[in-house]
Design a protein around this motif. Structure first.
Motif, short mmCIF file in Angstrom:
data_model
loop_
_atom_site.label_atom_id
_atom_site.label_comp_id
_atom_site.label_asym_id
_atom_site.label_seq_id
_atom_site.Cartn_x
_atom_site.Cartn_y
_atom_site.Cartn_z
N LEU A 110 0.85 -1.19 0.00
CA LEU A 110 0.00 0.00 0.00
C LEU A 110 0.89 1.24 0.00
N ALA B 95 -1.31 2.89 4.56
CA ALA B 95 -0.81 1.87 5.50
C ALA B 95 -0.75 2.38 6.93
N ARG C 156 1.33 -4.09 3.87
CA ARG C 156 0.10 -3.87 4.63
C ARG C 156 0.15 -4.56 5.99
N ASN D 7 -7.13 -2.69 1.47
CA ASN D 7 -7.38 -3.24 0.14
C ASN D 7 -8.88 -3.36 -0.15
#
Length: 733
Positions: A435, A440, A462, A468
């Motif tokens: 990410l 994150a 992550r 996500n």
């Protein structure tokens, strides 16, 4: 001349037929070299030697009767990107030794001048270029290559250029090591420098006459003033071989595969050289390749080879060694091969073996096999040579290891998780574990940093899958998704205080769920579309936990959970007033809640979704323990159950859980079969008075007799009286 007779197929739909041209019958077509696909020459009909016998097949007349094999090479087998590499594989198959081409030493070191006196090589970045070797050939004459060389290059799809450049391509295809030839007279001070582009140059014109914009980390071959080539990828116009070239510097080097791949991707360039360098070439082949090329150039170009090789090798790279256990290999393959057979198979690959006769051997991988690094790689080679079809396939015979089999493997648990969540209406997502830093850091104060991120959007590993799923939800919204039920299983990453498998980074597995908006469409039975909420999510989680065999999970407001562990940042992204924790034997195994408005807005969502995260690793352990445990099966009940509904007026501060816990303590355990909330109601008057109505349904049953109404009434009355004194509850009229 070459003639295509009736029926000949020249490709691209051109099939020769009998026809008339200017009133005369045509029985075929006289062809140019281009029409035959032999070269780009279309200047006229192809001339052949006059001593050839008329009617001779063209392939025989041109000496082109050889067979061309088109072989697909997997990315890990860089050693097979050459004729010698394929010869090694054939050698393994038929047991005959490889015949490596001989270097004609008569053409080497023919000049009294030393190579080290004619040129100098410096490596500014040995991490990206551990070794650079060069040979000097002086007094060459640039000319067309002989027919045998042109035919060999054309057979592998390369266009002949001249005798010097063609030799570098020939050696490349022969031994798999890319070479480059520089016009030595274009190199200022005859000093070759291997350096990065940073602070030196930003643009460079390559051999294809295109100007390339260089990244600061692009590795260059240069002199003191200008770049000469992009290392391992393509040379430049400023130093290319031309008809005026007389002195040639032959480059044979080893470049870091990651560096070449990164530069080739950024430049959008894929060449025969970069294709091999980025997969890894044979470090030990550096000197053989440059000697082979120098001898051929002197032979075909008429020059002299300066004495000696310029070989800059600041830090020797040792061959890869590792321990190998024949018994372990047999266990993994399910075979019972003798050590003599294993030794023969391993030796045929090129391994050097030490410690024969012991339980553990020391193997040294051949320099050309960059993919062989550990014990399982050697085991795979044994399987490949022994024959995959010869390996046992039954489950019982495959792994003869004296240990208890896993009662619930990860593969099996994965299938259970997927099937249960899909049966609850969820759709699986599969996304990248990386990410951006800004995303994150929402889910963890210090996410794991990626050393060489491909983009700024993929610079952190992550620590939660939620990011996500929120991104997927946003994209689904843009494609008019009205309601969403998503889940994903995957790895998350945290820094660890102890040494882990990779540095100090701990990898765990999680399961994440997302519910959003309308969960079902209207129908004649549901006139309203059910909306995602915390209760629906809680129900889905509890059903899922029950289905994997986890009973007795307690659901608490997340604020009441003492320690959140790896979910310590939950208050950053959850609305704590609508968040729950799921506890099993005092251990937090899952959290759920509504996404906070600030995070929802950051992902540009039209409404806040409800999300949950479950500890995959812990659930797997608990499910495995449950499967190992004793399974009890009870008889069907002989006597009927009796149900009673009680509607109670209680204070608004009393939670449903408090009420159920109190009821449970007042009913004999042997009689209570089920206890649940069936209704909750608040009128305006109740709100004003600070009260609410909760309906409780009791299900009572005895395994020994049919319960009498009077007995049940006594139990219910006792419950009501107890609730009146402990919680101030009264029966609702």
């Amino acid at each position: 001349v070459a003639v295509a007779t009736i029926g000949a197929d020249l490709g691209e739909g051109l099939v020769i037929k009998k026809s008339k041209i200017r009133g005369e019958a045509s029985e075929g077509m006289l062809c140019s070299a281009k029409e035959l696909g032999l070269s780009e020459d279309h200047s006229g009909i192809m001339d052949l030697p006059s001593d050839l016998k008329i009617g001779t097949p063209l392939t025989e007349a041109l000496g082109m009767t050889d067979v061309i094999f088109d072989i697909g090479i997997t990315p890990n087998r860089a050693d097979c990107l050459s004729h010698i590499g394929i010869a090694r594989e054939v050698s393994i198959a038929n047991g005959k030794p490889v015949k490596k081409p001989e270097i004609n030493s008569e053409y080497l070191d023919t000049s009294k001048e030393k190579a080290s006196d004619l040129a100098k090589v410096s490596i500014d970045d040995p991490d990206l270029c551990p070794r650079y070797a060069a040979r000097i050939v002086r007094g060459v004459k640039i000319a067309e290559s002989p027919e045998w060389l042109k035919q060999k290059l054309e057979a592998v799809g390369l266009r002949p250029r001249n005798n010097i450049v063609d030799v570098t391509n020939f050696v490349l295809m022969e031994c798999g090591h890319p070479l480059h030839a520089f016009d030595l007279n274009t190199v200022n001070d005859k000093h070759v420098i291997v350096r990065r582009a940073k602070g030196f140059v930003e643009k460079f014109v390559t051999l294809d006459s295109k100007e390339r914009v260089l990244s600061p980390d692009t590795l260059l071959i240069s002199d003191a003033d200008k770049p000469l080539a992009i290392a391992g990828i393509m040379g430049g116009e400023s130093s290319e071989i031309t008809d005026a070239t007389t002195d040639v510097l032959i480059e044979s080097a080893y470049f870091n595969p990651s560096s070449i791949r990164r530069s080739a991707k950024l430049l959008g360039l894929s060449t025969d050289a970069s294709y091999r360098f980025e997969r890894g070439v044979d470090m030990a082949n550096v000197l053989f390749a440059v000697d082979r090329a120098a001898a051929l150039m002197a032979e075909l170009g008429g020059g002299e080879v300066a004495t000696g090789i310029i070989d800059v090798y600041p830090k020797t790279i040792e061959p890869k060694t590792f321990s190998f256990r024949p018994a372990k290999a047999n266990a993994l393959l399910g075979t019972d091969l003798d050590t003599d057979v294993i030794e023969k198979n391993i030796s045929s690959v090129g391994f050097t073996i030490e410690g024969l006769g012991s339980d553990s051997w020391k193997l040294t991988a051949p320099s050309w096999r960059v993919d062989l690094e550990q014990e399982v790689d050697a085991t795979e080679e044994i399987a490949r040579i022994y024959g995959y079809d010869n390996l046992p396939t039954s489950i019982e015979d495959r792994i003869p290891i004296n240990k208890e089999r896993d009662v619930l493997s990860k593969l099996e648990f994965d299938a259970i998780v997927r099937s249960q969540l899909i049966s609850l209406g969820f759709f699986e997502c599969i996304s990248t574990p990386m990410l951006s830093a800004s995303i994150a850091e929402i889910f963890h104060a210090k996410p794991v940093e990626v050393m060489n991120p491909l983009t700024v959007d993929l610079e952190r590993m992550r620590s939660s899958i939620i990011g996500n799923l929120l991104d997927v939800a946003r994209r689904n919204e843009r494609h008019s998704a009205s309601g969403q039920r998503l889940f994903e299983m995957g790895a998350v990453f945290h820094y660890s205080d102890t040494k882990e498998q990779v540095a100090s980074v701990k990898q765990q597995w999680e399961i994440s769920l997302l519910l959003k908006d309308n969960l079902e469409e209207k129908n004649p039975y549901n006139t309203k579309e059910p909306q995602a909420d915390i209760f629906y999510l809680r129900g889905a989680i509890e059903q899922f936990l029950n289905r994997i065999g986890l009973l007795g999970v307690v659901c608490l407001p997340l604020g009441e959970v003492k320690s959140l562990g790896d979910w310590a940042s939950a208050n950053n992204y959850l609305d704590m007033s609508q968040s729950l924790g799921f506890v099993f034997k005092k251990e937090l195994i899952a959290i759920a809640g509504k996404v906070g408005k600030q995070v929802s807005d950051k992902f540009d969502l039209r409404s806040a979704p409800y999300i949950a995260t479950l500890s995959y690793d812990r659930l797997h352990e608990l499910a495995r323990a449950a499967r190992r445990g004793e399974r009890k099966v009870g008889a069907l009940p002989k006597y009927p159950a009796v149900e009673r509904d009680i509607a109670l007026m209680i204070g608004r501060a009393v939670t449903a859980r408090q009420l159920l816990d109190e009821v449970r303590t007042k009913i004999p355990a042997e009689l209570l079969e089920d206890l649940r909330i069936f209704d909750q109601f608040e009128s305006k008057e109740m709100k004003a008075a600070g009260t609410k109505s909760i309906g409780v349904r009791l299900s009572l049953r005895s395994n020994e007799r049919t319960l009498e109404d009077s007995e049940v009434d006594t139990v219910v009355s006792g419950v009501v009286e107890s609730l009146k004194s402990s919680l101030g509850a009264t029966l609702r009229s």
